[in-house]
Design an enzyme around this catalytic site. Structure first.
Site, PDB file in Angstrom:
ATOM      1  CG  ASP A  16      -2.086   0.934   1.098  1.00 45.18           C
ATOM      2  OD1 ASP A  16      -2.311   1.457  -0.013  1.00 45.18           O
ATOM      3  OD2 ASP A  16      -2.783   1.152   2.110  1.00 45.18           O
ATOM      4  CG  ASN A  64      -7.187  -2.082  -6.720  1.00 44.34           C
ATOM      5  OD1 ASN A  64      -6.209  -2.797  -6.546  1.00 44.34           O
ATOM      6  ND2 ASN A  64      -7.582  -1.205  -5.810  1.00 44.34           N
TER       7      ASN A  64
END
Ligand code: FPP
Length: 238
Positions: A16, A64
C-alpha cells in the site's frame, strides 16, 4: 538458538501507499505504481536470498476496477510488462510464478501471458511467487464454494465430506502453505479482503513505510518482529 533468526516460510504483502508516495513527490500516481513494481522485483530477490520459500503480493484487488480508467490501464500495463519480461529472470533464479484471483476478467493477451509464464515456470523449485490480480478473498471463497457445490449437485461428494482441507483445496491458493507473516505497508491496519481464510494464524505486521520505499532492511525488520512474537508465544499459542 536465541540468535538464530527463524525465516517465515510464506510471506504475504499488501503493498500500500504507491499513490501517497507519488503525491508527496508531486508525481502522478502511476509513477508510484511504476516504482512499486520495481520494488516488487527487488523484494522477490531479497526474500529468496533470505530463504523465504513463498511470497504472495496483492497487485490488483477486485475493488481496484473502480479507480480511474487511466490508473487501471497503467496498473494492467505494468502487470503485462512483468509477465512478458520476467521469464528469463525466473529461469535464472528458479522462480515459480502463479497468479491468484479471477483471471477471466483480464484482457485476453494478459491472460495468455500469465498462462505462458505459469506454464514455463511450473517446474521451477526455487521461491514460489504468487501475484494476486483481480483478487478478493470473498470472491475467491465464493468461486471455491461453487466448485464444491457443483460436485455435490453432481453427486460426486456428499455435504458431510466437505471439510477445511477440501475448502482450502478449492481456493486459488490450493497446494500452498498458509502465510506465516502478513505485511501491510503505509500505515493502514486492515486486511482489505486479502487471503482472509489463509491468514487465520498468520502474524500481522504493519509498517508506516510506503511500498515504493520498502526494501530489504524493512523486510528484515518484519521478519525480526515475527521472530520476537514467535519467541514470546513460544510457538504454542496460535
Ligand atoms: C496500493 O497503493 C497499491 C496498488 C493498488 C497496486 C500495487 C501494484 C504494484 C506495486 C505493481 C505490481 C507489479 C508487479 C510486477 C506485481 P495505492 O495506490 O492504494 O496507494 P495510496 O493508498 O497511497 O493511494
Amino acid at each position: 538458538m536465541d540468535n538464530v533468526r527463524k525465516i517465515p516460510q510464506h510471506v504475504a504483502i499488501i503493498m500500500d501507499g504507491n499513490g501517497r508516495w507519488a503525491k508527496k513527490r508531486g508525481l502522478p500516481r502511476t509513477m508510484g505504481h511504476a516504482q512499486g513494481a520495481r520494488v516488487v522485483e527487488q523484494i522477490l530477490e531479497d526474500a529468496d536470498h533470505m530463504g523465504i520459500r513463498y511470497l504472495t503480493v496483492y497487485a490488483f484487488s477486485t475493488e481496484n476496477w473502480t479507480r480511474p480508467d487511466s490508473e487501471v490501464k497503467a496498473l494492467m500495463n505494468l502487470l503485462r510488462t512483468y509477465m512478458k519480461t520476467s521469464l528469463a529472470k525466473c529461469a535464472k533464479n528458479n522462480v515459480r510464478i502463479r497468479v491468484i484471483g479471477d483471471k477471466s476478467r483480464l484482457d485476453e493477451d494478459l491472460q495468455a501471458s500469465i498462462a505462458h509464464l505459469e506454464h514455463e515456470t511450473r517446474t521451477n523449485t526455487g521461491i514460489s511467487f504468487q501475484i494476486a490480480i483481480n483478487y478478493g478473498s470473498r470472491d475467491e471463497m465464493v468461486r471455491g464454494i461453487r466448485k464444491i457445490a457443483a460436485k455435490a449437485a453432481a453427486g460426486q461428494i456428499s455435504p458431510e465430506q466437505i471439510d477445511e482441507e477440501m475448502f482450502s483445496d478449492s481456493l486459488d491458493t490450493a497446494g500452498l502453505p498458509d502465510p506465516d507473516l502478513l505485511i501491510r505497508t503505509c500505515g493502514e491496519e486492515r486486511i482489505s479482503n486479502f487471503l482472509m481464510w489463509q491468514i487465520a494464524y498468520s502474524e500481522l505486521y504493519f509498517t508506516p513505510v510506503a511500498w515504493p520505499d520498502f526494501n530489504k532492511a524493512e523486510l528484515e525488520k518484519a521478519v525480526d518482529a515475527y521472530n520476537s512474537r514467535e519467541r514470546r508465544f513460544g510457538g504454542l499459542v496460535n
